[in-house]
Design an enzyme around this catalytic site. Structure first.
Site, PDB file in Angstrom:
ATOM      1  CE  LYS A   1      -2.561  -1.021   3.606  1.00 19.04           C
ATOM      2  NZ  LYS A   1      -2.192  -2.217   4.116  1.00 19.04           N
TER       3      LYS A   1
ATOM      4  NE  ARG B   1      -4.930  -1.677   9.687  1.00 15.90           N
ATOM      5  CZ  ARG B   1      -3.973  -0.987   9.485  1.00 15.90           C
ATOM      6  NH1 ARG B   1      -3.969   0.151   8.845  1.00 15.90           N
ATOM      7  NH2 ARG B   1      -2.821  -1.763   9.280  1.00 15.90           N
TER       8      ARG B   1
ATOM      9  NE  ARG C   1       7.062  -3.626   6.193  1.00 14.07           N
ATOM     10  CZ  ARG C   1       5.678  -3.343   6.122  1.00 14.07           C
ATOM     11  NH1 ARG C   1       5.063  -2.919   4.941  1.00 14.07           N
ATOM     12  NH2 ARG C   1       5.107  -3.270   7.219  1.00 14.07           N
TER      13      ARG C   1
ATOM     14  NE  ARG D   1       5.558  -0.924  10.682  1.00 15.22           N
ATOM     15  CZ  ARG D   1       4.358  -0.918  10.193  1.00 15.22           C
ATOM     16  NH1 ARG D   1       4.407  -0.292   8.871  1.00 15.22           N
ATOM     17  NH2 ARG D   1       3.349  -1.260  10.606  1.00 15.22           N
TER      18      ARG D   1
ATOM     19  NE  ARG E   1       1.277  -5.254  10.924  1.00 13.79           N
ATOM     20  CZ  ARG E   1       2.412  -4.936  10.407  1.00 13.79           C
ATOM     21  NH1 ARG E   1       3.699  -5.480  11.032  1.00 13.79           N
ATOM     22  NH2 ARG E   1       2.389  -4.382   9.610  1.00 13.79           N
TER      23      ARG E   1
HETATM   24  P1  AMP Z   1       0.086   0.403   9.376  1.00 14.73           P
HETATM   25  O1  AMP Z   1       1.381   1.044   9.001  1.00 14.73           O
HETATM   26  O2  AMP Z   1      -1.006   0.765   8.514  1.00 14.73           O
HETATM   27  O3  AMP Z   1       0.428  -0.992   9.004  1.00 14.73           O
HETATM   28  O4  AMP Z   1      -0.390   0.240  10.786  1.00 14.73           O
HETATM   29  C1  AMP Z   1       0.454  -0.146  11.842  1.00 14.73           C
HETATM   30  C2  AMP Z   1      -0.263  -0.368  13.251  1.00 14.73           C
HETATM   31  O5  AMP Z   1      -1.225   0.909  13.335  1.00 14.73           O
HETATM   32  C3  AMP Z   1      -1.549  -1.469  13.020  1.00 14.73           C
HETATM   33  O6  AMP Z   1      -0.996  -2.778  13.146  1.00 14.73           O
HETATM   34  C4  AMP Z   1      -2.456  -0.802  14.143  1.00 14.73           C
HETATM   35  O7  AMP Z   1      -1.982  -1.277  15.460  1.00 14.73           O
HETATM   36  C5  AMP Z   1      -2.119   0.692  14.075  1.00 14.73           C
HETATM   37  N1  AMP Z   1      -3.425   1.227  13.138  1.00 14.73           N
HETATM   38  C6  AMP Z   1      -3.017   1.872  12.079  1.00 14.73           C
HETATM   39  N2  AMP Z   1      -4.160   2.213  11.093  1.00 14.73           N
HETATM   40  C7  AMP Z   1      -5.249   1.969  12.171  1.00 14.73           C
HETATM   41  C8  AMP Z   1      -6.640   2.085  11.730  1.00 14.73           C
HETATM   42  N3  AMP Z   1      -7.206   2.569  10.902  1.00 14.73           N
HETATM   43  N4  AMP Z   1      -7.418   1.302  13.043  1.00 14.73           N
HETATM   44  C9  AMP Z   1      -6.762   0.674  14.002  1.00 14.73           C
HETATM   45  N5  AMP Z   1      -5.492   0.536  13.984  1.00 14.73           N
HETATM   46  C10 AMP Z   1      -4.616   1.058  13.105  1.00 14.73           C
END
Ligand code: AMP
Length: 217
Positions: free
Chosen positions: A26, A101, A135, A163, A174
């Site tokens: 993404k 989400r 990654r 990360r 996740r």
């Molecule tokens: P990402 O970078 O989008 O993979 O997000 C990393 C982490 O941030 C996720 O595993 C969640 O813990 C949190 N997170 C990011 N966006 C959301 C969302 N829209 N709703 C809930 N948790 C989120």
């Protein structure tokens, strides 16, 4: 793909949602869509990581969920988005990356902004774990590499970081969160006639070409 080529060109003033499991690519595709449409990227993951790095109360609250690979509660995320969408650059729509989400987040979003297109990047689970665990990020530029698929130039290799939630245990959590809480949204948006699916299990440029054909901006 339910949505026709060039669909988005008729809906330029509205927002796009980039949807897909962790590790679907993404972030990479978001950069290209921002370049093509001029819409600012709104990534809740990036916003939460920035809050965490700055040590804000919100960042500290989100930390335990993020590190475990669980979703941060909806009210926290919706509050973040409400605030972000009041900024001037959001007026002509944005590119949401990693948001919404959950169905409650999508319902809240429908009150805040008009979404005209949801691009779902589909990648099988068994492909995702390898992608995420390998990654790495360059903290100076934000560029993303992969130890096997996209090695960093030797001169910057020493400064790459991983990360905290890019380990196998958190990835599995996740993925479970994605299947239980996020993937039902595909049906939700499909019923509204907004969902376009692309095959994320191919070379990045080919994924980008499928997305370009939909956006045609
Ligand atoms: P990402 O970078 O989008 O993979 O997000 C990393 C982490 O941030 C996720 O595993 C969640 O813990 C949190 N997170 C990011 N966006 C959301 C969302 N829209 N709703 C809930 N948790 C989120």
């Amino acid at each position: 793909m339910l949505i026709e080529k060039g669909y988005f060109a008729d809906n330029m003033g509205q927002s796009i949602v980039l949807f897909g499991p962790p590790g679907a690519g993404k972030g990479t595709q978001a950069d290209a869509i921002v370049g093509a449409t001029g819409k600012p990227q709104v990534s809740t993951g990036d916003m939460l990581r920035a809050a965490l790095a700055a040590g804000t109360p919100l960042g500290l609250e989100a930390k335990k969920y993020m590190e475990a690979g669980e979703l941060v509660p909806d009210d926290v995320i919706i509050g973040l988005i409400e605030e972000r969408m009041q900024q001037d650059d959001a007026g002509d729509g944005v590119l949401f990356d990693g948001f919404p989400r959950t169905v409650p987040q999508a319902e809240a979003l429908a009150e805040i902004a008009e979404v005209s297109l949801v691009i779902s990047i589909e990648v099988p689970d068994d492909e995702i774990v390898g992608r995420i665990v390998g990654r790495r990020m360059d903290p100076e530029t934000g560029d993303i590499y992969h130890i096997t698929f996209k090695p960093a130039p030797a001169e910057i290799a020493h400064r790459l970081i991983q990360r905290k939630d890019d380990n196998e245990e958190a990835v599995r959590t996740r993925l479970t969160a994605y299947h239980d809480q996020t993937s039902p949204l595909a049906k939700w948006y499909s019923e509204k006639g907004l969902l376009a699916t692309v095959n994320g299990n191919q070379a990045m440029d080919d994924v980008g070409a499928e997305i370009s054909a939909i956006i045609d901006a």
